[in-house]
Scaffold this active site. Sequence first.
Site: not given
Lengths: 309, 285, 494
Positions: A146, A209, A245
């Site tokens: 991430d 995300k 996400k």
Amino acid sequence: MSATAPFIPTGAGSRPVRVAPVDEVALEARAAVLCTRSIKTTSKRAALHLAIRCIDLTTLEGADTPDKVASLCQKAVRPDPSDPGIPSVAAVCVYPEMVGHAVDAVAGTGVAVASVAGAFPAGMSAIDVRTADIADAVRRGADEIDIVLNRSAFLAGDLGRAHDEIATAKEACGPAHLKVILETGELGGYDQIRSASMLAMAAGADFIKTSTGKIPGAATPPTMLCMSEAIRDFADQTGTAVGLKGAGGIRTAKQAWHYLVIVGETLGQDWLTPARFRLGASSLLNDVLLQLGKLDTGRYSGPDYVTVD
Amino acid sequence: MAGHMPVDKTYKLFIGGAFPRSESGRTFQVRSADGGLLANVSRASRKDLREAVRAARSAQAGWSSRTAYNRGQILYRVAEVMESRRAEFATALRDTGRPARSARREVDASIDRWVWYAGWADKVHHVLGSVNPVAGPYFNFTVPEPTGVVVIAAPDEPPLMGLLSRLAPAIVSGNTAIVLTGGAASLVAVSLAEVLATSDVPAGVVNVLTCDKAEVLPWALSHLDVNLVDLTGAPDDLGDEVVAGAAENVKRIVGGREGSDPVEASPYVIGDFLEMKTIWHPIGR
Amino acid sequence: MTPPDNDPRTEPFDLDYAPAPQSTAVVDIADEYGLFIDGDFVESRSGRTFATTNPATEEHLADVAEGSKDDVDRAVAAARNAYEGHWGALSGRERGKYMFRIARQIQERARQFAVLETIDGGKPIRESRDVDIPLSAAWFFYYAGWADKLEYAFPGRRVAPHGVAGQIIPWNFPLMMAAWKLAPALATGNTVVLKPAETTPLTALLLADVIRDVGLPPGVVNIVTGAGATGAALVDHTGIDKLAFTGSTEVGKRIQRATSGRRLPLTLELGGKAAHIVFDDSAVDQAVEGIVNGIYFNQGHVCCAGSRLLVQESVAEEFTLRLKRRMAVLRLGDPLDKNTDVGAINSAEQLRRITDMVDAGVAEGADLHQPDCDLPERGYWYPPTVFTGVQQSHSVARDEIFGPVLTVQTFRTPQEAVDKANNTPYGLSAGIWTEKGSRILWMAEQLRAGVVWANTYNQFDPASPFGGYKESGFGREGGLHGLAPYLRAAGRVA
């Protein structure tokens, strides 16, 4: 190029992707309607199970220790020790330093290890440093990485640089999947969120995300809707399916339900799997377990009846 | 001194900026109080009405898209030209039996009335429009707009003041008009048409049909391309069925109600000739 | 991460909400309902009744008194008495307080109203709960505040009520239409005889209950239920001083015709065939939502429904695909289910009309598209429908369908969009989707319609005037402008 450019470059050889404008009021109104969706009985149980299966159980503290991570992993694999019917979560999400401990703890369980990397959460280090950070996390065994979008470059209008850095990160990931955090609370509006979404996907993100969880203004229903619409657009234009996400401030089963509805009604049921949908959270899991307890027993439960890890 | 034989005026219709005779070839006579012939006035037919509606319709978009300031200026210009023809208007009134002082007073008051309405061109929105505080993230406002093509049955009395008090509020906001007038009142109406033709009012904005109102009004009321009919000067015995013709296209009907004042001066009279349009837009980033 | 395709945890998930019906325990429907005249529920003098049914189930709900000419006489007399008696002499402040009470009571009994509205009319509970009932309360609140401020409403002009107002309302927003009519009439000091639509009388009668509970003097509001004949008796009654009608253009014309000899002050809020215009630079996902909301809200039983989509040719194909994809996830079914997007058609008659008009569209050569959706076996249902390949001359693009049926046409330039949009005898509403501000203002100016929604659609508010141009009627409801139809000029302020 402005942060709401109508086209995002996709690198040599491919057509640039188009970015649609977003109307804030109508977007928020649609998200509000989706949040009135009500769910009952058997569907509720299935949805709560799905929510668990999509969780990236997260700890991102400077005070994280091997024991703390081991305990988190235990919870990730068996969220409710008394009920083997409760599925594992999708992944645990930790800092690179903790990746090795997490890999050991979840080995053979099917739970993946995600690591933040690339000078998380600000990303304000030299690109070489960030790339090395990513490579290090992958070397330690992370399945998923991430990273944050370079908001500085994005907001300064240097979309090319923001794009190319993600492409570089993608290369550094090797086999690991790349999630790009937009930090939507810093982008200024939905036009920018949509534009940043397209940019991240065009640069090779496997997931986009919402947030790092480190600043206020994280995942919200309209933000998730806006990004879902961008993902749908990207799939229409390129044929590539990218995951979504949500992270930051997701604490209740009801919120998780809202996000399932938003993704399900926008992107379709194909996206309702851990392969394409994740919820980054720490306290969400216990609330979902409490809700499942209510479904099983017909009684309302309390925080002393789920484990604090 | 060698006498000057007066050159009499031919009283014709005013359609689309031109002065045609009625296609029907008909006229009616207006005579002075002592019975002398004042004029053979063109008597408009339904076909003349049809032409006038066409002229008014084709002028409407252009007239209403002028700035309000510009419409106000043009109407003021009309007052200037009327002022220069005060004597002519007064004579026309006097010829049909009005005492000289009364005639002059009506002319002066009528010009003042016109100037008053000209000034409303860029102010009526303030009084009749609104910004509306809706309970949501929307900017919401209401603006008056012209209704389109209007037919005005001008009152017979007072001939000039009555005509101007209905015509000015109708056109000041961007409508185009067809004036139906008859009898002795036709004389000042034709003079006004000549004023309009020599002012800056675009052709077709005002059309004047001298006629038997009872004959032409039914055609106006049932005409599908007329948006509004002002019955202020309609004959009293206009049949219910005739007025009912307005329903064919849900036409607006104003004026001529019992007790209504044919020479009322009010922005609300302008409002009678307007539609209200409400616009919504979200407020977002 | 385990690859998606062989991940054992990616068993398919069916996003199924399971039925989530709103409990109907809050409503108690009586077997029979009377007319509400002079503060009491009374039987019709004729003794005749008509049935009202639940259009989603065809279940018989109640028998309702059918107002006769005699009953209309009684109601008008009661309204006249009330006007000349207590109500006419009451100060604006006191009138307003009664109205505030009504508003509060609607809020307090909101769930009851919402459930009853949905049962009687077939609209989704989400809409009756979130739109109809809150707006009805808001309408009374807004106009309650005007009651003692009328001298500020029309500068320079003294105003006075007409007296007795006759009001006839349609079945698509039963309570909301009653509120739209009653609130401005009462605020301005009129008394009222209201006729609800015959397929949806129940919430108006529940409102009568509220009106009694708040102590509104008898005769100020009278509610006479019935069908066309009852309405005609009210229209023809020489005892009324004002008439307001919301309904079809066809009936509106009949009413204008019938009352023109009397020069009765009229408000007509009639049909529409609104153009909903999408440019190539629009916020496309929100535009799709706007189009869907514009035509499928309340099953398209909306006079201002955006029934003609005009989409710029350069994006028409893509936009139509997006629209069809969105239509595929519309949830049609039990109106009481909180997740239902599209409810039941209001009546068998309306269903027949929609079916006939769609059949005509197919016969004319337009391309029909309806998403797969299971229609319940009982009740009146029609799937969300879109016609592509539509020409301006097709009947489906010209006639008001008043159902969930959208036509799609294309345009190339803003001027062409305006020309096509305005090419109709109607002029109630229009919609525009573009991100270009100057174009919005230009379009808004050009469109001959009383309400223009730009980058939104089907928004309503008591502060916002609503009403049509051309054959969509005249007079405005809502806002400052909504007061005017219920007042007459009574001279100038000295």
